[in-house]
Design an enzyme around this catalytic site. Structure first.
Site, PDB file in Angstrom:
ATOM      1  N   CYS A   1       4.297 -30.704   6.925  1.00  0.00           N
ATOM      2  CA  CYS A   1       3.273 -29.730   6.513  1.00  0.00           C
ATOM      3  C   CYS A   1       2.007 -30.454   6.054  1.00  0.00           C
ATOM      4  CB  CYS A   1       3.786 -28.887   5.375  1.00  0.00           C
ATOM      5  SG  CYS A   1       5.337 -28.080   5.740  1.00  0.00           S
TER       6      CYS A   1
ATOM      7  N   ARG B   1       0.336 -34.344  12.337  1.00  0.00           N
ATOM      8  CA  ARG B   1       1.512 -34.532  11.494  1.00  0.00           C
ATOM      9  C   ARG B   1       2.664 -33.631  11.917  1.00  0.00           C
ATOM     10  NH1 ARG B   1      -0.070 -37.557   6.977  1.00  0.00           N
ATOM     11  NH2 ARG B   1       1.976 -37.178   6.099  1.00  0.00           N
TER      12      ARG B   1
ATOM     13  N   TRP C   1       5.461 -26.771   8.823  1.00  0.00           N
ATOM     14  CA  TRP C   1       6.546 -27.241   9.686  1.00  0.00           C
ATOM     15  C   TRP C   1       7.804 -26.589   9.126  1.00  0.00           C
ATOM     16  CZ3 TRP C   1      11.066 -30.214   9.577  1.00  0.00           C
ATOM     17  CH2 TRP C   1      11.449 -30.803  10.799  1.00  0.00           C
TER      18      TRP C   1
ATOM     19  N   ASN D   1       3.853 -28.080   0.262  1.00  0.00           N
ATOM     20  CA  ASN D   1       4.592 -29.058   1.072  1.00  0.00           C
ATOM     21  C   ASN D   1       5.820 -29.464   0.281  1.00  0.00           C
ATOM     22  OD1 ASN D   1       2.467 -28.969   2.815  1.00  0.00           O
ATOM     23  ND2 ASN D   1       1.812 -31.095   2.524  1.00  0.00           N
ATOM     24  N   GLY D   2       6.950 -29.647   0.950  1.00  0.00           N
ATOM     25  CA  GLY D   2       8.166 -30.056   0.246  1.00  0.00           C
ATOM     26  C   GLY D   2       9.227 -28.977   0.351  1.00  0.00           C
TER      27      GLY D   2
ATOM     28  N   GLU E   1      13.699 -49.522  20.818  1.00  0.00           N
ATOM     29  CA  GLU E   1      12.353 -48.952  20.661  1.00  0.00           C
ATOM     30  C   GLU E   1      11.877 -48.317  21.982  1.00  0.00           C
ATOM     31  OE1 GLU E   1      10.397 -48.062  18.513  1.00  0.00           O
ATOM     32  OE2 GLU E   1       8.343 -48.238  19.211  1.00  0.00           O
TER      33      GLU E   1
ATOM     34  N   LYS F   1      10.822 -44.467  22.299  1.00  0.00           N
ATOM     35  CA  LYS F   1       9.489 -44.038  22.762  1.00  0.00           C
ATOM     36  C   LYS F   1       9.637 -43.015  23.873  1.00  0.00           C
ATOM     37  CE  LYS F   1       7.510 -44.936  20.253  1.00  0.00           C
ATOM     38  NZ  LYS F   1       7.583 -45.668  19.054  1.00  0.00           N
TER      39      LYS F   1
ATOM     40  N   GLU G   1      11.234 -39.532  22.657  1.00  0.00           N
ATOM     41  CA  GLU G   1      10.495 -38.675  21.726  1.00  0.00           C
ATOM     42  C   GLU G   1       9.280 -38.005  22.368  1.00  0.00           C
ATOM     43  OE1 GLU G   1       8.757 -40.407  18.174  1.00  0.00           O
ATOM     44  OE2 GLU G   1       8.438 -42.303  19.181  1.00  0.00           O
TER      45      GLU G   1
ATOM     46  N   HIS H   1      31.360 -52.544  27.247  1.00  0.00           N
ATOM     47  CA  HIS H   1      32.261 -51.907  26.271  1.00  0.00           C
ATOM     48  C   HIS H   1      32.158 -50.392  26.300  1.00  0.00           C
ATOM     49  CE1 HIS H   1      33.267 -55.847  24.734  1.00  0.00           C
ATOM     50  NE2 HIS H   1      31.972 -56.138  24.777  1.00  0.00           N
TER      51      HIS H   1
ATOM     52  N   LYS I   1       4.704 -36.537  12.267  1.00  0.00           N
ATOM     53  CA  LYS I   1       4.275 -37.926  12.137  1.00  0.00           C
ATOM     54  C   LYS I   1       4.907 -38.577  10.913  1.00  0.00           C
ATOM     55  CE  LYS I   1       1.991 -41.654  12.996  1.00  0.00           C
ATOM     56  NZ  LYS I   1       2.617 -42.519  14.014  1.00  0.00           N
TER      57      LYS I   1
HETATM   58  O1  M6R Z   1       5.980 -43.756   8.580  1.00  0.00           O
HETATM   59  P1  M6R Z   1       7.264 -44.507   8.850  1.00  0.00           P
HETATM   60  O2  M6R Z   1       7.046 -45.816   9.489  1.00  0.00           O
HETATM   61  O3  M6R Z   1       8.134 -44.594   7.624  1.00  0.00           O
HETATM   62  O4  M6R Z   1       8.038 -43.588   9.879  1.00  0.00           O
HETATM   63  C1  M6R Z   1       9.324 -43.903  10.311  1.00  0.00           C
HETATM   64  C2  M6R Z   1       9.714 -43.070  11.504  1.00  0.00           C
HETATM   65  O5  M6R Z   1       9.669 -41.700  11.182  1.00  0.00           O
HETATM   66  C3  M6R Z   1       8.790 -43.307  12.696  1.00  0.00           C
HETATM   67  O6  M6R Z   1       8.752 -44.650  13.061  1.00  0.00           O
HETATM   68  C4  M6R Z   1       9.256 -42.466  13.912  1.00  0.00           C
HETATM   69  O7  M6R Z   1      10.496 -42.916  14.359  1.00  0.00           O
HETATM   70  C5  M6R Z   1       8.204 -42.511  15.021  1.00  0.00           C
HETATM   71  N1  M6R Z   1       8.016 -41.204  15.549  1.00  0.00           N
HETATM   72  C6  M6R Z   1       8.569 -43.414  16.142  1.00  0.00           C
HETATM   73  O8  M6R Z   1       7.634 -43.419  17.151  1.00  0.00           O
END
Ligand code: M6R
Length: 608
Positions: A2, A27, A74, A100-101, A481, A485, A488, A504, A603
């Site tokens: 949010c 965000r 959100w 927010n929260g 990673e 990527k 997501e 395995h 984000k």
């Molecule tokens: O702000 P942060 O680095 O703590 O965030 C951690 C993860 O939420 C963040 O890296 C998330 O996995 C990304 N969307 C990856 O691209």
């Protein structure tokens, strides 16, 4: 997740709120709304969906006023509908709240309020706050807010308008970021500085348990318990242009192309060429602890966690320190041996990730030194850690983290160098290490110049629905990673594995419609990963290899190859990750995805 924006000043408030909300879109959100204060009357307009829908609702509506608050929601409690969108009001419409929260005890509070005659219009946890303000109204907004929030359990960043205090916005913080922006005859409030950066670079970050009152010409901060507090005014270093696309089709692509600069910025002023070592000024106060420690625990989430995994390899191979890397969300469930001298390092781009923050607090409670590696200046993790290092990567807007990752790697490598030089690493080894790091920005640029060729390869792979990513040693976390990527932003199924694990279990998945991205730069692990590649080809699985320039053998084995410049294996993650980011980006683009704001994602994940 949010987002909050608020304004009290002399200008028409609606355009300021809408622009602020648009800057918070990255965000992640699913509904939005604003409330405008006009001579004691508060008007609320909300809508489900994107901000354009809110703008459409506002078109043709005259909403005069110079004080107001806005929110992107959100959904957590209740679907993303207009009725559940913030702001929420009490029965009399005299208190309007954005939040927010999460209010953990809201259902108990709601039952009590309903029994006492309050009528609820939404399914949200937030609405209880508006009714509590109504019930606790004592003629003074500050003391009413104090009484109301004293009944809440959970986390909140709150912005409140009251018809009884027409010149004022009340703000309260417990666990969700909030800041004040200071202008000339105007004051701002936001959960993220990007919402207000266009108007001011002077900010005050509120801390947990702070309650602030802003009017067009003043601010006052006290604690939720009633004591006055002083918070320093700070200058935001980055310009608004760095939070804009600057001609790129997406923020993610722009940020991928900013990576040579991100490495340079992370190294700036931190390399001592003559001594073959690094200088990380933010760690000066804990220098002795770092010199003495033999146990480092890294806590982080998502991409930051994968950076930590690479950090483990590089620190362990240059020091005698045992490094553990723990998912922040699992940290509380481990009974780790936090002996005297253990150091914890939290890595977070946003500095607000709830799980990482919880791990920081838990480690502090156990009495060990907790350090931060954070990009967002002034964020909660940056402030709650005893010492730390900033990335200086500038704002990262795309939900998929890219430049923050290579920046985190750069600093972890500098940390390995510093810790190594304080142990057995020789000056000449240190100098070689620095020279290798300094060569990285140029090599990343060479890969970026191949973006069009990578797009052509991506087009062929965009038809598949399942992907495997494999790598070894330094490139095992890069496999994780690369898979993250892709999944997501393209919503395609992708799995990252240590190549040695294939036999395995995962190799059972391989078939002609299930491609594997095989990360195989030259180095110690090359021969073994080539064996893995051949095992996949023997089962008719398509293979896209990431390999070192000049590797002819792999061109004969794999279906496609993306080459990276020659580099020693230990530095290769800086390079192997770049084609994987571009591959994910282009595949998502071919599939028409919303790359910067993928579905269901935020984000900064500020709830656990
Ligand atoms: O702000 P942060 O680095 O703590 O965030 C951690 C993860 O939420 C963040 O890296 C998330 O996995 C990304 N969307 C990856 O691209």
């Amino acid at each position: 997740m949010c987002g909050i924006v608020g304004y009290a000043g002399i200008r028409d408030v609606v355009p300021i709120l809408l622009e602020g909300l648009q800057r918070l879109e990255y965000r992640g959100y699913d509904s939005a709304g604003i409330a405008v204060q006009d001579h004691g009357a508060i008007h609320v307009v909300r809508s489900a969906g994107k901000i354009e829908r809110l703008q459409d609702k506002l078109a043709g509506v005259r909403l005069p006023g110079q004080i107001g608050i806005g929110h992107t929601r959100w959904a957590t409690h209740g679907k993303p509908t207009e009725l559940n969108a913030h702001p929420h009001s009490d029965c009399g419409g005299n208190f309007v709240v954005i939040h927010n929260g999460i209010i953990e005890n809201y259902s108990l509070i709601k039952r009590g309020l309903q029994e006492r005659g309050h009528r609820f219009k939404s399914e949200t946890d937030t609405e209880v706050i508006a009714h509590l303000l109504e019930e606790n109204w004592d003629g003074d907004l500050v003391s009413t807010v104090r009484s109301a929030v004293s009944l809440l359990a959970g986390t909140f960043g709150l912005a409140i308008l009251s018809a009884f205090a027409p010149e004022t916005i009340a703000l309260a913080r417990r666990g969700s970021p909030l800041l004040l922006g200071i202008g000339k005859n105007e004051m701002f409030a936001a959960s993220d500085v990007s919402a207000i950066r266009r108007h001011t670079n002077q900010v005050i970050y509120l801390e947990d348990e702070d309650l602030a009152i802003i009017t067009p010409s003043s601010y006052e901060i006290s604690s939720l318990q009633g004591t006055p507090v002083r918070r320093d005014q700070q200058t935001v270093e980055w310009e608004i242009a760095s939070a804009e696309k600057q001609g790129f089709s997406h923020f993610m692509l722009k940020e991928i192309f900013e990576q040579p600069e991100a490495v340079i910025n992370a190294m700036r002023g931190r390399v001592l060429d003559q001594d073959g070592t690094a200088r990380l000024g933010g760690l000066d106060t804990v220098r002795d602890q770092l010199r003495a420690t033999d146990h480092l625990i890294i806590v982080s989430c998502g991409t930051s966690y994968y950076a930590g995994l690479i950090g483990r390899y590089i620190i362990e191979s240059h020091t005698d320190i045992a490094v553990e890397v723990e998912l922040a969300s699992e940290f509380r469930y481990r009974n780790l041996n936090l002996k005297q001298g253990t150091v914890v390092l939290a890595i977070s781009q946003s500095g607000e990730t709830a799980d990482t923050l919880a791990a920081v607090r838990e480690a502090k409670r156990k009495g060990v030194a907790v350090l931060g590696l954070v990009n967002a200046v002034g964020s909660t993790i940056a402030r709650e850690t005893v010492a730390g290092i900033y990335n200086h990567a500038g704002p990262e807007i795309g939900v998929a983290s890219t430049k923050a990752f290579v920046s985190q790697l750069t600093i972890l490598y500098l940390l390995a160098l510093l810790l190594g030089r304080e142990r057995n690493l020789s000056i000449s080894e240190g100098k070689q290490f620095i020279a290798a790091l300094q060569s990285i920005p140029g090599k990343i640029s060479q890969i970026l110049a191949e973006s069009d060729a990578i797009r052509d390869i991506a087009e062929r792979y965009a038809v598949f629905e399942n992907f495997m990513f494999i790598g070894r040693k330094y490139n095992f976390p890069i496999a994780l990673e690369g898979a993250l990527k892709l999944k997501e932003i393209s919503y395609l199924h992708s799995e990252g594995y240590a190549a040695g694990e294939m036999k395995h279990g995962p190799i059972a998945l391989i078939h002609p419609q299930f491609p594997t991205v095989c990360i195989a730069p030259q180095g110690e692990s090359y021969d073994k990963i080539i064996s893995n590649l051949q095992e996949i080809k023997a089962r008719s699985g398509p293979v896209l290899a990431i390999a070192t320039h000049g590797d002819q053998e792999i061109a004969r084995l794999a279906d496609d190859v993306i080459y990276i410049p020659d580099i020693e294996e230990r530095y290769s993650p800086f390079l192997t990750v770049i084609p994987l980011q571009l591959l994910a980006y282009h595949i998502a683009n071919f599939n028409g995805r919303e790359i910067d704001e993928p579905r269901n994602l935020a984000k900064s994940v500020t709830v656990e």
